[in-house]
Motif scaffolding. Structure first.
Motif, PDB file in Angstrom:
ATOM      1  N   SER A 140       6.076 -45.961   9.483  1.00 37.39           N
ATOM      2  CA  SER A 140       5.956 -45.282   8.192  1.00 37.39           C
ATOM      3  C   SER A 140       5.844 -46.296   7.068  1.00 37.39           C
ATOM      4  N   ASN A 141       5.626 -47.559   7.450  1.00 37.39           N
ATOM      5  CA  ASN A 141       5.415 -48.607   6.454  1.00 37.39           C
ATOM      6  C   ASN A 141       6.592 -48.720   5.497  1.00 37.39           C
ATOM      7  N   THR A 142       7.801 -48.546   6.034  1.00 38.81           N
ATOM      8  CA  THR A 142       8.988 -48.633   5.204  1.00 38.81           C
ATOM      9  C   THR A 142       9.734 -49.907   5.560  1.00 38.81           C
ATOM     10  N   ARG A 143      10.033 -50.683   4.551  1.00 39.43           N
ATOM     11  CA  ARG A 143      10.689 -51.958   4.811  1.00 39.43           C
ATOM     12  C   ARG A 143      12.140 -51.905   4.398  1.00 39.43           C
ATOM     13  N   ASP A 144      12.926 -52.755   5.062  1.00 38.17           N
ATOM     14  CA  ASP A 144      14.320 -52.960   4.682  1.00 38.17           C
ATOM     15  C   ASP A 144      15.097 -51.644   4.651  1.00 38.17           C
ATOM     16  N   VAL A 145      15.104 -50.953   5.783  1.00 43.63           N
ATOM     17  CA  VAL A 145      15.747 -49.635   5.831  1.00 43.63           C
ATOM     18  C   VAL A 145      17.228 -49.728   6.155  1.00 43.63           C
ATOM     19  N   GLY A 146      17.722 -50.926   6.430  1.00 43.56           N
ATOM     20  CA  GLY A 146      19.122 -51.058   6.806  1.00 43.56           C
ATOM     21  C   GLY A 146      19.272 -51.146   8.316  1.00 43.56           C
ATOM     22  N   MET A 147      20.492 -51.436   8.737  1.00 41.75           N
ATOM     23  CA  MET A 147      20.750 -51.786  10.131  1.00 41.75           C
ATOM     24  C   MET A 147      21.968 -51.011  10.596  1.00 41.75           C
ATOM     25  N   SER A 148      21.932 -50.559  11.846  1.00 38.55           N
ATOM     26  CA  SER A 148      23.125 -49.899  12.360  1.00 38.55           C
ATOM     27  C   SER A 148      24.011 -50.931  13.047  1.00 38.55           C
TER      28      SER A 148
END
Lengths: 899, 111
Positions: A140-148
């Motif tokens: 979805s071309n989304t960057r830096d979404v966070g990490m679990s």
């Protein structure tokens, strides 16, 4: 000549000097005596002796050429000569020193920033191993979404590329227990954070792997700034307890003043408190959930010898493997991946272009200054040509003369360099104050040995650049012509005029490049200002709040939706009642535009298969009903939130136009249902929510950024811990902060109110860096323009004054003043045309480096290119016109007799 | 200036003439010019401005050494003296000069 004899020559010089004198004197006396003996008169005898000998001084000079000390002597002599020449021309000397000192100073100042920000490695051992770790949803071309948390563990245990990895989790924390609640910048990390970076405490100790617990450790480490702010630098601070977000922590150690977290803080100021957590127990979900990306990202240290490219390849393989292993958490359409970025690039990557452009620009200004000085020297050298020609005829060596003339320019450059350095050191604080405050690593700027070396080199370079051409010109081998020319006083050689003109052409070209650069930035800025932000910042004041989140949920006063909603509702009610306030609203931190805060969620659209296409993702914002009216963001269709849209009612959302268009291109977004991921506390899937309206787009990520799809939730249905209070007020924005704080703290005295700014300040802050680059480049370009105009004026005035004789002859032959003017202007016009052409080509070549700094303007924007060229041409012609006019008004009789 | 009978010393031959002069006995600079002029029947004239640089260079190269002495008429003067190295050099230069003059003569004699 052997080294030995050179050294011997060095040791014996003073003896040799007197020996040689005496020896030559003896010779002359012997000759004179013989002459007298053969019947010459005493005077004649001495004269003949001297005549036969030729140039005594020259003979001495030749005889002694070989010695090293001679070089030093020559240098000292040259310096004395240069100092004398400069003292005799105090006007020239002061203009030259002023020009150069400002030019060199500007360069040194800029370089000190470039050096600290871009060139200096980060102050950690092996800084090249440090990387930032981001999670991206490439599908979805989304960057830096966070990490679990499980992803963090996989990176630590399974990737095999990291020595260590630590979460970097910046948050706000409320410091209570003092007179007023205060807000601190807090960084959640792993216990290995400091050992990974290689940082020691200046007092006490940092936490280490031995301190690890599943939740937050009790021990915290504080920054030097916080130590001084809260404890006045008291060394008994170790073991003291402070209460942050309701939890009690013990101070383990104080960090050295030089330590700065190599990354962002929550509110943009320095991190003050560092706390470690295992992220596997309260306040974090226990057990950790793979699909729940609660961590904002991490910092890691690569194993020695592993390049970032290799590491990236290994992580890509790991991500692919995990995606196969957990297909539910990583749908293939989402294409989850991990991205590594060098910490230094992450920190300064955004400002690199700007700094380098400014550095280049300031270098151009210095170059133009040098060219002007070269022209001045050249003009002066013409008047000195007779002197030089005579000295050459008398036998002065060419190299020696060049040395002498160059010494003069080096002396000027060195004095200017010292003045510049003193200026920079003296004005350092003021200069740094000019730079945008959020320029990364600004606090590391200092006059380091590297900067001193640069100052030295640039001074020497400057001396060569402006001194060499005039020096070479002055001692050109055609002394005979010089003697003649000098004696007739008529003119300057064609060759010299050619050099002057070339210098002016280069000056015009450089100025044009700078002016076009500044013009492009200016046009970008205009375009930006014209952008409709989708909200009206005038008369709006904002303030931030943070509802504390204690680590133990039972101690959380705002654990339930209802409690948080009630708090926000009460704040809105009280703030609305403040006299002068027309409207009040509360939103979460992502509701504040241009604030750099993001919170993205994937969502499902009813009736559309989840991963048939790219998973829809939107920025999520919670706001109270008055938010849109307060910011004057128009509703396109449907209805706004009302106070009734609370947790008891059906869940509703508003979407922005971008989202509506993207997923419902036919315009039927209204009434559609969407669903957010995750489950409710009772285990049922999250409920469907209804889109009740579409609002206009706002430039949330900045005037120059595309608007992201955004979903607004009702603050009363999805209340957040982070909050921004908005008020549209006719009162004084300066006191609004205190009033809001009083009202908020009358609802809950433990909640700090901070970051009070008018909305206009928020927007201005966003524009600050751009404005800074524009202003600086504008100043540089103006200085360049001024210098170039002076240069053109000077050269033209000089040319015509040297040609007075010729003009007189032309007039005597019947030329009218108009004809003279025409000739003079034509000459200027040619020079200017060449300069503009060169500058045009140069600009085309370099403006593409500005690409990232431009907005809505192409690097080769024809309007800017033509307009600026026309402007420069006009100013240059004006600078030409005055001397041309003066030349045409010369009295022919006087002109003919001129010298 | 220099009359038809007077010739400036050819470039490069000054060293040879000075070395040869000093081979007879140590001598001061002025003496060297006088000697060369006298022995050549006033045909060769030493350019005084180039004599001292030449002497200095030869001294640096170790062909001659200088010492202060007292001249015939009681004046303090710097006397130059040939060194062993200088004698060797003189031999080389003489040989070179012979070859050169012979070569020039051969060309001139060729009809």
């Amino acid at each position: 000549m052997s080294l030995f004899s050179r050294i011997r020559g060095l040791l014996q010089t003073s003896r040799l000097e007197s020996d040689l004198d005496e020896e030559l004197r003896t010779h002359l006396e012997m000759r004179a005596q013989d002459n007298r003996a053969s019947g010459m008169a005493p005077d004649e005898a001495r004269y003949d002796a001297h005549r036969r000998f030729g140039n005594v001084a020259l003979a001495k000079e030749d005889a002694r050429e070989a010695d090293i000390v001679r070089w030093i002597e020559i240098l000292l002599q040259n310096l004395r000569y240069a100092a004398r020449t400069l003292r005799r021309n105090p006007g020239f000397a002061s203009v030259a020193i002023l020009t150069l000192a400002l030019g060199i100073g500007a360069n040194v100042a800029t370089f000190s920033v470039v050096h600290a920000v871009l060139l200096n490695p980060l102050p950690f051992p092996h800084p090249e191993q440090l990387v930032r770790v981001f999670d991206d949803l490439r599908g979805s071309n989304t960057r830096d979404v966070g990490m679990s948390v499980p992803e963090l563990w996989d990176l630590r245990d399974k990737s095999g590329v990291f020595q260590d990895i630590s979460v970097a989790f910046p948050v706000d924390a409320n410091l209570t227990g003092g007179e007023h609640p205060d807000r601190v910048e807090f960084l959640g990390t792993n216990t290995t954070y400091f050992t990974m970076l290689g940082v020691q405490a200046q007092l006490g100790r940092v936490y280490t792997a031995q301190d690890s617990v599943p939740g937050f450790t009790e021990g915290i480490v504080i920054s030097d700034g916080f130590w001084h702010r809260m404890f006045g630098g008291d060394t008994n601070v170790l073991g003291k307890k402070i209460r942050l977000d309701g939890d009690l922590y013990t101070i383990l150690g104080v960090l050295p003043p030089s330590f700065h977290h190599p990354g962002l803080s929550f509110g943009g100021t320095e991190i003050e408190v560092f706390a470690a957590a295992g992220f596997a127990e309260n306040p974090f979900p226990n057990p950790p959930v793979r699909g729940f990306r609660i961590l904002p990202g991490a910092v890691a240290r690569l194993k020695p010898g592993i390049a970032i490219v290799q590491a990236q390849a290994r992580l890509d393989a790991l991500a692919a493997q995990l995606s196969r292993e957990f297909p539910v958490d990583y749908p293939s359409a989402v294409n989850w991946g991990v991205r590594l970025v060098q910490v230094q690039d992450d920190l300064v990557g955004k400002v690199r272009t700007e700094l380098l452009v400014l550095f280049g620009a300031v270098g151009c200004v210095l170059l133009i200054g040098c060219v002007n000085l070269a022209n001045l020297l050249l003009a002066r050298s013409a008047s000195r040509q007779r002197e030089v020609a005579i000295r050459q005829a008398l036998g002065a060596a060419r190299g020696r003369l060049i040395g002498q003339l160059l010494t003069e320019s080096f002396l000027l450059a060195s004095i200017s360099g010292v003045v510049a350095l003193l200026l920079v050191i003296g004005l350092k604080a003021w200069l740094l104050h000019l730079a945008p405050a959020d320029l990364p690593r600004l606090n590391e700027v200092r006059i380091s040995p590297g900067v001193l070396l640069f100052a030295f080199l640039i001074s020497i370079g400057t001396g060569v650049i402006f001194g060499l051409a005039p020096a070479l010109q002055t001692v050109r081998p055609s002394q005979a012509t010089n003697l003649r020319e000098g004696s007739r006083g008529s003119g300057t050689s064609k060759h010299q005029m050619r050099i002057s003109r070339t210098l002016v052409i280069s000056e015009i070209a450089l100025s044009l490049v700078l002016l076009i650069g500044a013009g492009l930035l200016l046009r970008s800025f205009w375009h930006l200002i014209e952008v409709q932000p989708g909200f009206d910042p005038h008369g709006v004041v904002t303030a931030k709040m943070w509802l504390a989140v204690p680590n133990i949920p039972e101690e959380d006063n705002y654990r339930t939706t209802e409690k948080r909603a009630a708090f926000h509702q009460e704040v809105v009610r009280r703030v609305s009642a403040i006299p002068g306030v027309q409207l009040a609203a509360v939103g979460n931190s992502t509701s504040l535009p241009m604030n750099g805060q993001h919170f993205q969620l994937a969502f499902t659209i009813e009736g559309q298969a989840a991963d048939s296409e790219r998973a829809p993702v939107a920025e999520i914002t919670s706001v109270t009903p008055a938010y849109f009216e307060l910011l004057r963001t128009p509703l396109i269709t449907g209805r706004m939130f009302t106070d009734a849209d609370d947790s008891k009612m059906q869940l509703v959302v508003l979407v922005n136009q971008t989202l509506a268009r993207k997923y419902w291109p036919k315009g039927n977004a209204l009434g559609q249902h969407i669903q957010f991921p995750g489950r409710r506390s009772d285990g049922k899937p999250a409920p469907w929510v209804t889109i009740i309206g579409v609002v206009a787009d706002t430039k949330s990520d900045g005037l120059d950024a595309a608007t992201e799809p955004r979903i607004y939730r009702s603050m009363y249905q999805a209340p957040t811990y982070d909050a921004v209070v908005y008020l549209r007020t006719s009162g004084d924005p300066g006191t609004a902060g205190d009033t809001v704080r009083r009202e908020v703290q009358s609802v809950d005295p433990t909640i700090p109110v901070f970051g009070v700014r008018t909305m206009e300040e928020v927007v201005a802050k966003y524009m600050e860096q751009r404005r800074f680059a524009l202003e600086l480049l504008g100043v540089f370009a103006s200085v360049a323009l001024l210098l170039a105009s002076i240069g053109i004026y000077g050269v033209m005035a000089y040319t015509f004054s040297r040609r007075t004789n010729e003009i007189g002859i032309r007039m005597a032959m019947g030329a009218q003043p108009g004809d003279i003017l025409k000739i003079a202007l034509a000459e200027g016009a040619w020079t200017i045309t060449f300069g503009l052409a060169a500058g045009f080509v140069g600009s085309l070549a370099v403006t593409r480096f500005l690409q990232t700094m431009l907005f809505d303007v192409k690097p080769a924007d024809p309007v800017t290119f033509l307009a600026i060229s026309a402007l420069l041409a006009a100013i240059a012609m004006l600078a030409c016109f005055v001397p041309a006019l003066r030349a045409s008004r010369v009295d022919p009789l006087r002109a003919l007799r001129h010298e | 200036m220099a009359g038809p009978s007077k010739t400036d010393i050819l470039q490069g031959t000054l060293t040879l003439l000075v070395l040869k002069t000093l081979a007879r006995s140590p001598m001061h600079g002025y003496g060297i010019t006088l000697h060369i002029q006298r022995v050549s029947n006033e045909i060769l004239r030493v350019e005084e401005g180039s004599l001292y640089p030449a002497l200095h260079r030869m001294e640096q190269d170790g062909w001659i050494r200088a010492e202060w002495g007292v001249s015939e008429n009681g004046r303090r003067a710097r006397y130059y003296e040939l060194t062993a190295k200088g004698s060797k050099r003189l031999a080389e230069e003489e040989k070179g000069w012979q070859q050169l003059t012979q070569a020039v003569a051969s060309v001139l004699q060729f009809v």
